[in-house]
Design a protein around this motif. Structure first.
Motif, PDB file in Angstrom:
ATOM      1  N   THR A 171       0.837  -1.209   0.000  1.00  0.00           N
ATOM      2  CA  THR A 171       0.000   0.000   0.000  1.00  0.00           C
ATOM      3  C   THR A 171       0.870   1.257   0.000  1.00  0.00           C
ATOM      4  N   PHE A 172       2.054   1.183   0.617  1.00  0.00           N
ATOM      5  CA  PHE A 172       2.959   2.338   0.605  1.00  0.00           C
ATOM      6  C   PHE A 172       3.451   2.606  -0.811  1.00  0.00           C
ATOM      7  N   ARG A 173       3.798   1.536  -1.523  1.00  0.00           N
ATOM      8  CA  ARG A 173       4.252   1.693  -2.906  1.00  0.00           C
ATOM      9  C   ARG A 173       3.134   2.289  -3.756  1.00  0.00           C
ATOM     10  N   HIS A 174       1.928   1.739  -3.601  1.00  0.00           N
ATOM     11  CA  HIS A 174       0.812   2.214  -4.419  1.00  0.00           C
ATOM     12  C   HIS A 174       0.514   3.683  -4.142  1.00  0.00           C
ATOM     13  N   ALA A 175       0.543   4.051  -2.860  1.00  0.00           N
ATOM     14  CA  ALA A 175       0.279   5.455  -2.516  1.00  0.00           C
ATOM     15  C   ALA A 175       1.282   6.359  -3.207  1.00  0.00           C
ATOM     16  N   SER A 176       2.533   5.914  -3.260  1.00  0.00           N
ATOM     17  CA  SER A 176       3.574   6.721  -3.883  1.00  0.00           C
ATOM     18  C   SER A 176       3.378   6.811  -5.397  1.00  0.00           C
ATOM     19  N   TYR A 177       3.087   5.675  -6.028  1.00  0.00           N
ATOM     20  CA  TYR A 177       2.834   5.704  -7.479  1.00  0.00           C
ATOM     21  C   TYR A 177       1.653   6.623  -7.796  1.00  0.00           C
ATOM     22  N   ARG A 188      13.519   4.702  -3.327  1.00  0.00           N
ATOM     23  CA  ARG A 188      14.459   5.503  -2.543  1.00  0.00           C
ATOM     24  C   ARG A 188      13.798   6.226  -1.374  1.00  0.00           C
ATOM     25  N   LYS A 189      12.637   6.800  -1.636  1.00  0.00           N
ATOM     26  CA  LYS A 189      12.052   7.696  -0.636  1.00  0.00           C
ATOM     27  C   LYS A 189      11.039   7.017   0.282  1.00  0.00           C
ATOM     28  N   VAL A 190      10.462   5.923  -0.162  1.00  0.00           N
ATOM     29  CA  VAL A 190       9.423   5.291   0.655  1.00  0.00           C
ATOM     30  C   VAL A 190       9.841   3.897   1.118  1.00  0.00           C
ATOM     31  N   VAL A 191      10.209   3.048   0.151  1.00  0.00           N
ATOM     32  CA  VAL A 191      10.449   1.645   0.490  1.00  0.00           C
ATOM     33  C   VAL A 191      11.731   1.463   1.307  1.00  0.00           C
ATOM     34  N   LEU A 192      12.828   2.025   0.805  1.00  0.00           N
ATOM     35  CA  LEU A 192      14.110   1.826   1.493  1.00  0.00           C
ATOM     36  C   LEU A 192      14.127   2.363   2.929  1.00  0.00           C
ATOM     37  N   PRO A 193      13.628   3.580   3.170  1.00  0.00           N
ATOM     38  CA  PRO A 193      13.640   4.055   4.563  1.00  0.00           C
ATOM     39  C   PRO A 193      12.891   3.132   5.520  1.00  0.00           C
ATOM     40  N   ILE A 194      11.795   2.531   5.030  1.00  0.00           N
ATOM     41  CA  ILE A 194      11.038   1.626   5.900  1.00  0.00           C
ATOM     42  C   ILE A 194      11.831   0.344   6.130  1.00  0.00           C
ATOM     43  N   ALA A 195      12.490  -0.118   5.074  1.00  0.00           N
ATOM     44  CA  ALA A 195      13.190  -1.401   5.171  1.00  0.00           C
ATOM     45  C   ALA A 195      14.569  -1.278   5.825  1.00  0.00           C
ATOM     46  N   PHE A 196      15.101  -0.059   5.862  1.00  0.00           N
ATOM     47  CA  PHE A 196      16.503   0.098   6.237  1.00  0.00           C
ATOM     48  C   PHE A 196      16.909  -0.481   7.597  1.00  0.00           C
ATOM     49  N   PRO A 197      16.112  -0.237   8.651  1.00  0.00           N
ATOM     50  CA  PRO A 197      16.504  -0.825   9.943  1.00  0.00           C
ATOM     51  C   PRO A 197      16.697  -2.337   9.858  1.00  0.00           C
ATOM     52  N   ASN A 198      15.860  -3.006   9.066  1.00  0.00           N
ATOM     53  CA  ASN A 198      16.013  -4.454   8.933  1.00  0.00           C
ATOM     54  C   ASN A 198      17.203  -4.825   8.062  1.00  0.00           C
ATOM     55  N   ILE A 199      17.470  -3.974   7.059  1.00  0.00           N
ATOM     56  CA  ILE A 199      18.630  -4.243   6.209  1.00  0.00           C
ATOM     57  C   ILE A 199      19.908  -4.175   7.043  1.00  0.00           C
ATOM     58  N   ILE A 200      19.929  -3.259   8.008  1.00  0.00           N
ATOM     59  CA  ILE A 200      21.086  -3.143   8.895  1.00  0.00           C
ATOM     60  C   ILE A 200      21.339  -4.468   9.621  1.00  0.00           C
ATOM     61  N   THR A 201      20.280  -5.211   9.880  1.00  0.00           N
ATOM     62  CA  THR A 201      20.451  -6.524  10.498  1.00  0.00           C
ATOM     63  C   THR A 201      21.353  -7.399   9.639  1.00  0.00           C
TER      64      THR A 201
ATOM     65  N   ARG B  52      -4.432   4.402 -14.088  1.00  0.00           N
ATOM     66  CA  ARG B  52      -3.625   3.280 -14.581  1.00  0.00           C
ATOM     67  C   ARG B  52      -2.960   2.491 -13.471  1.00  0.00           C
ATOM     68  N   MET B  53      -3.662   2.326 -12.361  1.00  0.00           N
ATOM     69  CA  MET B  53      -3.111   1.509 -11.281  1.00  0.00           C
ATOM     70  C   MET B  53      -3.194   0.020 -11.623  1.00  0.00           C
ATOM     71  N   ASN B  54      -4.104  -0.318 -12.538  1.00  0.00           N
ATOM     72  CA  ASN B  54      -4.188  -1.723 -12.944  1.00  0.00           C
ATOM     73  C   ASN B  54      -2.921  -2.183 -13.647  1.00  0.00           C
ATOM     74  N   ASP B  55      -2.154  -1.218 -14.169  1.00  0.00           N
ATOM     75  CA  ASP B  55      -0.908  -1.571 -14.860  1.00  0.00           C
ATOM     76  C   ASP B  55       0.047  -2.338 -13.953  1.00  0.00           C
ATOM     77  N   LEU B  56      -0.100  -2.116 -12.633  1.00  0.00           N
ATOM     78  CA  LEU B  56       0.854  -2.717 -11.690  1.00  0.00           C
ATOM     79  C   LEU B  56       0.610  -4.203 -11.504  1.00  0.00           C
ATOM     80  N   ILE B  57      -0.534  -4.687 -11.997  1.00  0.00           N
ATOM     81  CA  ILE B  57      -0.858  -6.104 -11.815  1.00  0.00           C
ATOM     82  C   ILE B  57      -0.444  -6.862 -13.063  1.00  0.00           C
TER      83      ILE B  57
END
Lengths: 293, 252
Positions: A171-177, A188-201, B52-57
């Protein structure tokens, strides 16, 4: 109204209590073993540790003096292998999870990463000697050793990166798109910052693995006895795990070296511990920056 | 009224599944259109065509024409899709603010689209938060995490986030389904007010909500658009028996 037999409840509770106690005893005994090992090593090694031990060159056939070159060598190796493996591993993880299309190639890459993780470290050592030391002509050097160690840590970092990215909700990715952000920006701006603490593991695990390995550095960098500090990445270096191995098995006087061996083990453990703490600090720093709560 | 969105004989397939079967619709500018119908009828898939959010599927196939402001949005190059999404904002079913501060959530779309001027961004964030009727509640804690807000506030934040980049169309996919009645009421009020600036399309399961907020209503069933008309007409005097059965609660 049906009346349920009260014994059932009692029996259930009893079973539950037993299960909990078994789990508890097992986890405590693991802790106990860990503490015992630490205590054992500390007790034998702590006596030799003083300023001279940390800052002097080994002397008298490695039965006296310090272990400075081994400490410095290990620090260089860990640092440099991570500088190589971390960005490469994280980028590979990003590629596999975010870019690669589901299909044969992705499956193949994932399978190979898993296989790589299972390769015995001595095989990495041989490979590193063949490729870095001989073929590429780096000679036995910090560069060759770090590259070999980096290969060893790579699958670990790729896997944790992949898992951390997978854990980021779509849902975070979709919101950004939906806001007109492209894929790269979203990562870079949404996914990595959320994942980063775990990547540090992954980085922490990598550090732990790399700093204790002996086999990969055996033919690629480690010096039996080298009473000077390395000046460049093309120099050979001593390293703590290999030094420990040498003075416990093939030193000039193994009995006399024994306390130094334990002292070396203590320092190695402290370095690993220190690096883990540092990585944990970085991890929690980034966790705070990601405002999950 | 000018037509904002127009679809001509639109079909959508997910692999072998025929999800939308020849949908024709004309949506006028600055109105609220509600899409109703039972789960799996295709109304969300239809909504997601417009940005075009369907494009992601994987495995989606789309046929027919979808025009926004008379431009076929499936004929534009891939590089233009980001620009399309700037024009067509979206609010999702579950509030999904980023794990960033309240301010950064709203500023994100502005930054992504190249705005750098700090003053301009601040002004735009405030404007969007005011439009979303959230400003008074959050103006003293813009630096706090968006996750500290309640569910209803989070959804209004997501609306502000979508509005900050000034789209002309706002897509809402069951925006109130995860909210309590009071928060729902606020969102509905908001939709009513936003109508003067945006063309809004809202997917909803809630009949009352559709009749309260929308000017037009489309009823979907098994991938077909059964009826599309003014909301008054749909709810008072539907043409089709299926529509009447659905809105009177006889199935669905």
């Amino acid at each position: 109204m049906i009346s349920f037999p009260t014994q059932v409840d009692r029996k259930k509770r009893f079973h539950q209590a037993i299960a909990f106690w078994i789990a508890r005893i097992i986890s405590y005994s693991i802790l106990l073993i860990l503490f015992f090992i630490l205590f054992f090593i500390l007790k034998r090694g702590i006596g030799v540790i003083n300023w001279e031990f940390l800052t002097a060159m080994p002397s008298d056939g490695m039965t006296k003096g310090g272990i400075l070159p081994a400490i410095v060598g290990t620090l260089y190796l860990v640092l440099m292998s991570m500088v190589i493996a971390f960005p490469v591993g994280v980028l590979s993880g990003i590629y596999v999870n975010e870019y690669a299309k589901e299909g044969a190639i992705k499956q193949f890459v994932k399978m190979m990463t898993n296989n790589l993780a299972g390769v015995p470290s001595i095989v990495f050592g041989l490979f590193g000697m063949a490729l870095f030391v001989n073929r590429l002509g780096f000679g036995a050097s910090i560069l060759a050793g770090s590259l070999t160690l980096a290969l060893l840590a790579l699958p670990l970092i790729i896997r944790t990166t992949e898992e951390s990215l997978k854990a980021v909700d779509d849902t975070f990715r979709h919101a950004s798109y939906a806001l007109g952000a492209g894929k790269l920006r979203t990562i870079r701006k949404v996914v990595l910052p959320i994942a980063f603490p775990n990547i540090i593991t992954g980085l922490i695990l990598g550090i732990g693995r790399v700093s204790g390995e002996t086999a990969p550095i055996l033919f690629t960098v480690a010096a039996y006895f080298l009473p000077k500090l390395p000046h460049s990445v093309f120099d050979q270096a001593m390293a703590l795990p290999y030094h420990l191995y040498v003075i416990s098995t093939s030193g000039t006087n193994i009995q006399a070296s024994r306390p130094i061996a334990y002292g070396t083990a203590v320092i190695l453990i402290l370095i690993v511990l220190g690096m883990n703490l540092l990585a944990n600090f970085v991890r929690s720093h980034y966790s705070r920056k990601v405002k999950m709560k | 009224m000018r037509t904002k969105i127009e679809t001509n004989n639109v079909h959508l397939h997910y692999g072998d599944f025929h999800a939308l079967k020849g949908i024709n619709m004309q949506i006028p500018e600055r109105t609220v259109t509600a899409l109703i119908g039972p789960s799996g009828c295709g109304k969300s898939s239809y909504l997601r065509l417009f940005n075009r959010m369907n494009d992601l599927i994987d495995g989606v196939r789309i046929d027919g024409k979808i025009l926004i402001d008379n431009t076929d949005i499936y004929a534009i190059p891939q590089s233009e899709v980001d620009r399309l999404r700037r024009k067509v904002g979206m609010v999702f079913q579950k509030p999904n603010p980023f794990p960033k501060t309240i301010f950064e959530n709203v500023a994100y779309g502005l930054r992504v689209n190249g705005l750098k001027d700090k003053k301009l961004i601040e002004g735009q964030v405030e404007k969007a938060l005011r439009q979303a009727a959230l400003w008074e509640e959050v103006k003293d804690k813009l630096k706090k995490s968006a996750f500290e807000l309640s569910g209803g506030q989070q959804q209004r934040l997501c609306i502000a986030r979508a509005m900050a980049i000034e789209p002309s169309i706002l897509l809402m996919d069951e925006p109130a389904s995860a909210l309590d009645p009071i928060s729902t009421g606020k969102i509905e009020e908001l939709i009513y007010e936003l109508k003067s600036n945006f063309t809004i399309i809202i997917v909803t399961h809630n009949m009352q909500q559709a009749s309260r907020v929308s000017d037009y209503t489309g009823f979907f069933l098994l991938g077909e658009l059964i009826e599309f008309d003014e909301t008054k007409k749909i709810f008072r005097n539907p043409e089709k028996q299926q529509t009447e059965n659905y809105i009177t609660g006889r199935f669905g």
